[in-house]
Scaffold this motif. Structure first.
Motif, PDB file in Angstrom:
ATOM      1  N   LEU A  97       3.388   7.480   5.315  1.00 15.89           N
ATOM      2  CA  LEU A  97       4.307   6.469   5.856  1.00 15.89           C
ATOM      3  C   LEU A  97       5.690   7.097   6.032  1.00 15.89           C
ATOM      4  CD1 LEU A  97       4.189   3.173   6.097  1.00 15.89           C
ATOM      5  CD2 LEU A  97       5.779   3.310   4.190  1.00 15.89           C
ATOM      6  N   PRO A  99       9.376   7.021   5.352  1.00 17.28           N
ATOM      7  CA  PRO A  99      10.182   6.276   4.374  1.00 17.28           C
ATOM      8  C   PRO A  99      11.173   5.343   5.078  1.00 17.28           C
ATOM      9  CG  PRO A  99      10.248   8.652   3.932  1.00 17.28           C
ATOM     10  CD  PRO A  99       9.550   8.469   5.241  1.00 17.28           C
ATOM     11  N   GLY A 131       1.616   5.255  -5.469  1.00 19.99           N
ATOM     12  CA  GLY A 131       1.563   5.247  -3.997  1.00 19.99           C
ATOM     13  C   GLY A 131       2.712   6.079  -3.468  1.00 19.99           C
ATOM     14  N   GLY A 133       3.015   8.607  -1.359  1.00 20.57           N
ATOM     15  CA  GLY A 133       3.133   8.952   0.066  1.00 20.57           C
ATOM     16  C   GLY A 133       3.786  10.319   0.254  1.00 20.57           C
ATOM     17  N   ILE A 137      10.162   8.642  -3.082  1.00 28.46           N
ATOM     18  CA  ILE A 137      10.725   7.977  -4.270  1.00 28.46           C
ATOM     19  C   ILE A 137      10.739   8.946  -5.448  1.00 28.46           C
ATOM     20  CG2 ILE A 137      10.327   6.157  -5.981  1.00 28.46           C
ATOM     21  CD1 ILE A 137       9.301   4.361  -3.755  1.00 28.46           C
ATOM     22  N   VAL A 155      -3.820   7.600  -3.785  1.00 27.26           N
ATOM     23  CA  VAL A 155      -5.262   7.693  -3.576  1.00 27.26           C
ATOM     24  C   VAL A 155      -5.565   8.695  -2.456  1.00 27.26           C
ATOM     25  CG1 VAL A 155      -5.524   5.856  -1.831  1.00 27.26           C
ATOM     26  CG2 VAL A 155      -7.333   6.221  -3.516  1.00 27.26           C
ATOM     27  N   ALA A 183      -5.126   3.185  -7.604  1.00 26.49           N
ATOM     28  CA  ALA A 183      -4.436   2.178  -8.411  1.00 26.49           C
ATOM     29  C   ALA A 183      -5.254   0.901  -8.561  1.00 26.49           C
ATOM     30  CB  ALA A 183      -3.086   1.852  -7.788  1.00 26.49           C
ATOM     31  N   PRO A 204       0.947  -0.823  -0.761  1.00 28.94           N
ATOM     32  CA  PRO A 204       0.578  -1.525   0.472  1.00 28.94           C
ATOM     33  C   PRO A 204       0.664  -3.033   0.200  1.00 28.94           C
ATOM     34  CG  PRO A 204      -1.071   0.136  -0.142  1.00 28.94           C
ATOM     35  CD  PRO A 204      -0.158  -0.024  -1.309  1.00 28.94           C
TER      36      PRO A 204
END
Ligand SMILES: C[S@@+](CC[C@H](N)C(=O)[O-])C[C@H]1O[C@@H](n2cnc3c(N)ncnc32)[C@H](O)[C@@H]1O
Length: 294
Positions: A97, A99, A131, A133, A137, A155, A183, A204
């Motif tokens: 994704l 950010p 998560g 990505g 973060i 995942v 998760a 998500p």
């Protein structure tokens, strides 16, 4: 044969921005800057410092090709291979994704809550990012909190490869453990270990029913796995259920929210958490929820 015009950086930026506006391309100026910066190997600020620099014919060919991709709807960050988060540069491609600016607020909120938590380890906290990505973060937290140790879970093995590459680029790989883990699976807490001072997640959260309403660019290019949960609350539910195993007493749990998600997530928390705070974003929409493990 007439000689082709030699463009300067500033002329090309101005003309391309006007062209993108005319074609109703989102973020026209940013698109022009990122694409030209990419082709010339310059940061956006350098484009302005070196605004009279002539663009060579081969650079012009590469820039026009990048603009054509943008015209076809490919997000500028994927074409340029970079996105900025909290002022830091992250490599991105279709595996992760892009950010979002709202997530910067969530991260800031989490850091404030951690600092205010009174945890003895707040200076050298252990943090779990669920998560991860692109790693935006986790890596930003590692950069802002030099004493922190992080675990970044996803995942998607493909996303984790991007995150690892970003951690290397920022020189924080030794402080981040990357874990491929689901998760939603009951083995998640065991896989990531515990207990953490801060668990943060931008999971998500777009309900499947909303997918059709998203921007065409998002649907065509960004990973659906990163955005959609069948109903919307599945990830919050599972993370809250796993929280006793993930968080130490007094630890902070912080989520990014769907704009309509605060009440639903609050309802999931029950008596195991106190100090619930909901923070709004620039558009006055609920964006982050944080709470403290009792
Ligand atoms: C909304 S994105 C957040 C990415 C990044 N943290 C950010 O804020 O830009 C959600 C991330 O969760 C990951 N994800 C999806 N399903 C998952 C699952 N079952 N377990 C762990 N991670 C999952 C996706 O691969 C994606 O990277």
């Amino acid at each position: 044969m007439p000689e082709e015009k030699v463009w300067s950086v500033v002329e090309l930026l101005k003309t391309t921005t006007a062209f993108f506006i005319d074609k109703k391309i989102d973020e026209p100026r940013l698109s022009a800057e990122l694409l030209l910066g990419r082709v010339l190997g310059l940061q956006r600020l350098q484009l302005y410092l070196d605004h009279e620099r002539p663009v060579t014919p081969s650079e012009l060919v590469a820039f026009r090709a990048a603009c054509r991709e943008r015209m076809q709807g490919r997000p500028v960050q994927y074409i340029a291979g970079e996105a900025f988060f909290y002022g830091y540069r992250f490599f991105v491609d279709e595996r992760v994704l892009i950010p979002r600016p709202e997530t910067e607020l969530v991260l800031e909120h989490a850091m404030e809550r951690l600092a205010a938590s009174g945890l003895a380890s707040a200076q050298s906290p252990s943090i779990l990012d669920i998560g991860t990505g692109s790693g935006s973060i986790a890596i930003t937290l590692a950069l802002r909190l030099p004493g922190a140790r992080l675990t970044a879970a996803d995942v998607s093995a493909a996303a984790l490869n991007v995150a690892r590459c970003n951690a290397d680029a920022h020189g924080v790989s030794e402080r981040i453990t990357f874990v491929e883990a689901d998760a939603l699976d009951s083995s998640f807490a065991e896989k990531v270990g515990g207990s953490f001072d801060l668990v943060i997640s931008n999971p998500p959260y777009i309900p499947e029913a909303e997918w059709a309403t998203l921007q065409e660019e998002v649907k065509r290019y960004e990973p659906k796995l990163a955005l959609v949960a069948p109903v919307g609350f599945e990830y919050y539910e599972r993370i809250v259920a796993a929280a006793p195993a993930l968080l130490g007493k007094g630890g902070v749990l912080c989520f990014e929210l769907h704009a309509d998600g605060a009440a639903g997530v609050r309802a999931l928390l029950g008596s195991g958490f106190g100090g619930i705070e909901v923070m709004q974003d620039y558009n006055k929409l609920d964006r982050a929820l944080s709470c403290i493990s009792a």
